[in-house]
Design a protein around this motif. Sequence first.
Motif, PDB file in Angstrom:
ATOM      1  N   UNK A 189       0.817  -1.206   0.000  1.00 23.01           N
ATOM      2  CA  UNK A 189       0.000   0.000   0.000  1.00 23.01           C
ATOM      3  C   UNK A 189       0.857   1.265   0.000  1.00 23.01           C
ATOM      4  N   UNK A 190       1.933   1.262   0.776  1.00 23.79           N
ATOM      5  CA  UNK A 190       2.800   2.435   0.844  1.00 23.79           C
ATOM      6  C   UNK A 190       3.395   2.740  -0.522  1.00 23.79           C
ATOM      7  N   UNK A 191       3.813   1.716  -1.254  1.00 23.10           N
ATOM      8  CA  UNK A 191       4.384   1.928  -2.586  1.00 23.10           C
ATOM      9  C   UNK A 191       3.368   2.515  -3.555  1.00 23.10           C
ATOM     10  N   UNK A 192       2.098   2.335  -3.245  1.00 21.92           N
ATOM     11  CA  UNK A 192       1.027   2.897  -4.075  1.00 21.92           C
ATOM     12  C   UNK A 192       0.569   4.262  -3.572  1.00 21.92           C
ATOM     13  N   UNK A 193       1.285   4.819  -2.618  1.00 23.13           N
ATOM     14  CA  UNK A 193       0.962   6.142  -2.106  1.00 23.13           C
ATOM     15  C   UNK A 193      -0.149   6.171  -1.090  1.00 23.13           C
ATOM     16  N   UNK A 194      -0.525   5.008  -0.548  1.00 18.95           N
ATOM     17  CA  UNK A 194      -1.615   4.924   0.423  1.00 18.95           C
ATOM     18  C   UNK A 194      -1.052   4.731   1.826  1.00 18.95           C
ATOM     19  N   UNK A 195      -1.339   5.614   2.768  1.00 21.88           N
ATOM     20  CA  UNK A 195      -0.861   5.414   4.146  1.00 21.88           C
ATOM     21  C   UNK A 195      -1.368   4.091   4.704  1.00 21.88           C
TER      22      UNK A 195
END
Length: 270
Positions: A189-195
């Motif tokens: 998720x972080x790599x997709x810009x999602x916290x």
Amino acid sequence: MSGRDRRLTPGNGRVALEGRGLAAERQVPGEAARVTAPVTALRAAPEGARDRQLISGEGVRVLERRGGWAFVQSEKDGYVGYLREESLGPAQTPTHRVAVPASHLYRDADLKSPDLAPLSFGALVTVTAEHESFLETPEGFIPRPHLRGLDRPFADPVAVARLHLGVPYLWGGNAIWGIDCSGLVQAALTACGAPCPGDSDMQMTLGVEAQGDPRPGDLWFWKGHVAMVAEPGLLIHAYAHIMAVGLEEADTALRRIEAAGDPLIARRRP
């Protein structure tokens, strides 16, 4: 600090992050720093158990340095704990992340030059110059194809999770050398810009309840475990049954885990 989640409470009695209303001997603003080791354990106490890991380039706020240990709060997710002071360096503003399972930092812009350090997927770096096949950072050179600008997040968390297939299971792990169920979800998720929080119980607050047919990217939760729907009928997760990140038929996973006494308790759609 009774009633507060220790993992997210930036105070230890001696020091506390100012403005948080925490009782402590000293209120401090904290000092910006970053992880310089390839990976370092974030612990519940000095010499204590590993809660999570932080990887190269990740930012922290240092509240206290004492006896070779730093009491910090992670910039990524607010997780609090102790890490070895030697694993920290001055703060930098990252520009890129490692976007392949693993890479190396080289002394020169030359594939035959000495390698200086391994880099895990998700490691953050600051690019200062571009060369034909390498990007330059203050610490050394990294192959250009291995990096992705932070202004270009991944679009598909399942694709990111699949990059970790075969990575060994490690309780509290967050790196390509070892990862656990919640670490895999956070990396994706972080790599997709999602916290994304660090632990599976925290991740149950993400998104909305997943209703209807499962969709890729849905998260399924058991007590102490989380898996991601890779495609209808198929899960991807880091699980102790095979001690690795793997794909598993959803029905098989449901039966196996329920047989161990843990029924499915939530489905979320981030």
